[in-house]
Design an enzyme around this catalytic site. Structure first.
Site, mmCIF file in Angstrom:
data_model
loop_
_atom_site.group_PDB
_atom_site.id
_atom_site.type_symbol
_atom_site.label_atom_id
_atom_site.label_comp_id
_atom_site.label_asym_id
_atom_site.label_seq_id
_atom_site.Cartn_x
_atom_site.Cartn_y
_atom_site.Cartn_z
ATOM 1 N N ASP A 2 -9.562 -5.372 -5.101
ATOM 2 C CA ASP A 2 -9.031 -4.088 -4.014
ATOM 3 C C ASP A 2 -9.786 -2.745 -4.439
ATOM 4 O O ASP A 2 -9.652 -2.374 -5.224
ATOM 5 C CB ASP A 2 -7.336 -4.142 -4.308
ATOM 6 N N SER B 269 0.724 -1.425 0.036
ATOM 7 C CA SER B 269 0.106 0.112 -0.052
ATOM 8 C C SER B 269 0.848 1.266 -0.047
ATOM 9 O O SER B 269 1.677 1.601 -0.888
ATOM 10 C CB SER B 269 -0.828 -0.041 1.120
ATOM 11 N N HIS C 179 -7.600 -5.791 -0.272
ATOM 12 C CA HIS C 179 -6.393 -5.304 0.054
ATOM 13 C C HIS C 179 -5.486 -6.151 0.826
ATOM 14 O O HIS C 179 -5.503 -5.692 2.299
ATOM 15 C CB HIS C 179 -6.746 -3.566 0.579
#
Length: 658
Positions: free
Chosen positions: A307, A201, A338
């Protein structure tokens, strides 16, 4: 035009790595490996007795405007033995804003320190696993976070320089100090300069950004669920994806003292990132895709195709740009949201990552660069591979909507509709893609759906799609959504549930060495699945006001037709024989984009609307899959079942989550 994976530099880079393998094996191999060509690093070094130290590296920026250049905190753990033997080692780096505010990984681990300020616990397993194998692990606090000076500027110059400066220092080009404010220099004489960056991320985003600078010494990056353009994190062609901008995220991750001194930076994030969705210079600076030509590192990307935080558009546009530049690359695409691969394919992930770093940082000729480029999850825990991705036979194939027997329930195929044929829908901000898909065979006022007949053969879509629409609004503002749906029964990862496709168990498995303060044992996971009757597998959005420019929106004239192209997110999906493929066009996708200021009714001109889909085998494959199709049976229930509706997402890429 065929969609091809370009790899002109792949062979050249592989040869360079292979040519240096023998030398690297001599200089970097552990004791007992003399004269042997190494294929795998072994855990021969003591983790318990490893050197643990903190260094503050000068970024050469003064982000907080205090008249002094900012220093970022760099926590290091490295095996003691190589330096004693006069050998230098490579580095694995994770640069993050989350080490103190929010935590890393499925268990939200944070850094912990002893009374002298030395790190006791590094989050995640990178240190436990790789330090005994002859690597240093470096955890960098981005500027404005934890023990670092400066300010968080959310993917801008300060964020990227926070990590790039450390790569420079590891290669002898930067300045480091033993304390945050002192003058005693710290040098990385133990490092050979070879650096690999990894992270999920925000952390993986920093890896993308540093690679896009072309910094010397960065040999590889492993971006997991990473952003490639911050504009596309907050907007989709003018349509806001969240009700706040980057200033909220900056405030969320900054340390308490940084929050007090960084008011000017916060204000710039507000002023230069207007909620209109205009593409300003602030966003251009944070677009790493445009600098893909500078990338010299290899790239091992991982992304969840479901995601809904860092959407797979980020992976798709980054991957395509890297392909155009011939960057050596590899990808894993999962059915999760995610989620880190350590939590959806743990054993295979650690083995593959180990071989990747051994090859690109230690120079071992283990063949990983000659293996299939892509691993794609077809069903929960069931994976396939592709020599190149997208497959070479993939071709952008144009499909067109057609009028059906009922309003809003049309056809999808290669034949264009007659001029003047249209469908009408009204934006309903209370509905989302699950509402539309569940009622695909029913006329409803909020969507227009277009469906193939049941397929006679499997049909694979691999890559990024676009949908071009011509619509006439009744108001001066309108937001649009387009989604692709696989209609048919299946068992998939439940990406909409807590865990986003995984369930966390109580049992632990261990991945490396332990100390009293830093365990290598982590909770196991398993796939969390859902039985569904449809699967939304790609989606995209836009503000119709951006019809003339991706960069700037403008008010609409009611009653006038406008044409705009929606970029759908990258995916790799097989619609099985017996299932149907659907395209849905609608307004606000609740909790995934914000609604417009008005509530428009939109008339969709079918003759001037089309979808370009990356079909493996191109138009002939679609014709074969739909040849001899019969009419679809009536649905057994008024609503098809799917995963839960999208949940509101805070604009925090990866903090405190998987």
């Amino acid at each position: 035009m065929p969609i091809r994976a370009r790899g002109s530099r792949l062979t050249c880079r592989s040869l360079v790595v292979a040519a240096s393998a023998a030398l690297m094996a001599v200089t970097l191999s552990p004791p007992g490996a003399h004269g042997a060509q190494m294929r795998e690093s072994r855990p021969v070094y003591s983790y318990e007795n490893a050197v643990r130290e903190a260094v503050w590296v000068d970024t050469r920026l003064d982000g907080d405007g205090d008249g002094k250049t900012d220093r970022v905190a760099v926590d290091i753990v490295r095996p003691r033995e190589p330096a004693a033997q006069g050998r230098k080692i490579p580095v694995i780096m994770d640069a993050s804003p989350y080490y103190s505010c929010c935590g890393r990984g499925n268990e939200s681990q944070k850094k912990t320190y002893d009374a002298n300020g030395n790190v006791v616990q590094f989050p995640l397993y990178y240190d436990n696993y790789f330090v005994p194998r002859g690597y240093a692990f470096v955890a960098v606090d981005l500027a404005g976070t934890n023990r670092s000076d400066g300010c968080v500027d959310v993917g801008g110059r300060s964020d990227i320089q926070s990590a790039k400066a450390v790569v420079d220092w590891l290669n002898g080009r930067g300045r480091g100090y033993t304390t945050r404010t002192g003058a005693e220099p710290a040098r990385a004489g133990w490092s050979n300069g070879n650096t690999g960056m990894i992270g999920k991320s925000y952390d993986g985003t920093i890896a993308n950004g540093v690679a896009a600078t072309g910094v010397e010494g960065l040999k590889t990056i492993v971006p997991i669920a990473a952003i490639s353009s911050w504009y596309d994190y907050y907007f989709a062609k003018g349509a806001p994806l969240y009700d706040s901008g980057p200033e909220w995220l900056s405030d969320y991750v900054e340390s308490t003292d940084a929050r007090a001194r960084c008011q000017a930076v916060q204000q710039r994030l507000i002023d230069e990132a207007p909620r209109t969705g205009d593409l300003t210079r602030l966003w251009t600076e944070r677009d790493y895709v445009r600098s893909a030509d500078k990338v010299g590192a290899s790239v091992f990307a991982v992304h969840g195709m479901q995601d809904l935080n860092v959407r797979s558009k980020h992976f798709g546009q980054w991957w395509d740009a890297l392909a155009d530049e011939g960057v050596e690359r590899k990808v894993w695409l999962s059915q999760t949201g995610h989620v880190d691969p350590f939590d959806f394919r743990r054993g295979e992930w650690v083995k593959t990552l180990h071989r990747w770093f051994d090859h690109y940082l230690l120079g071992y000729d283990n063949g990983i660069e000659r293996e299939p480029m892509a691993d794609v999850e077809r069903a929960p825990d069931q994976w396939s591979t592709d020599r190149v991705w997208p497959p070479r036979a993939t071709d952008a194939t144009t499909l067109r909507p057609g009028k059906g027997a009922a309003p809003g329930v049309g056809t999808l195929g290669p034949t264009p509709a007659r001029p003047g044929v249209s469908e009408t829908f009204t934006d309903d901000r209370t509905q989302d893609e699950t509402d539309w898909a569940a009622q695909i065979d029913t006329s409803t006022p909020a969507k227009a759906g277009f469906i193939t007949k049941p397929l006679g053969r499997d049909l694979r879509l691999s890559g990024s799609s676009t949908v071009t629409v011509t619509v006439t609004p009744t108001t001066s503002s309108a937001h649009l959504s387009a989604v692709l749906v696989d209609l048919g029964p299946d068992t998939i990862r439940d990406y909409a549930a807590a865990g986003e496709g995984i369930s966390t168990l109580t049992e632990r498995t261990c991945w490396g060495a332990n100390t009293a303060g830093d365990s290598a044992c982590f909770k196991e996971t398993k796939a969390r699945t859902a039985a569904v009757e449809y699967t939304v597998f790609s989606r995209g959005w836009a503000d119709l006001g951006n019809y003339a420019s991706d960069a700037t929106g403008r008010p609409l004239t009611p009653g006038r037709p406008y044409t705009i192209t929606l970029d759908l997110h990258a995916s790799d999906h097989v619609v099985p024989a017996g299932h149907r493929l659907a395209l849905i066009v609608a307004g606000t996708d609740r909790d995934l984009i914000d609604p417009p200021a008005s509530t428009p009714t939109l008339t969709l001109d079918l003759a001037r609307t089309s979808a370009k889909l990356p079909i493996v085998g191109g138009a002939p494959a679609f014709v074969r899959a739909t040849a001899g199709s019969t009419a679809a049976p009536a649905p057994r229930e008024p609503r098809l079942s799917g995963v839960a509706e999208p949940r509101p997402i805070r604009p925090i890429p990866g903090a405190g989550s998987r």
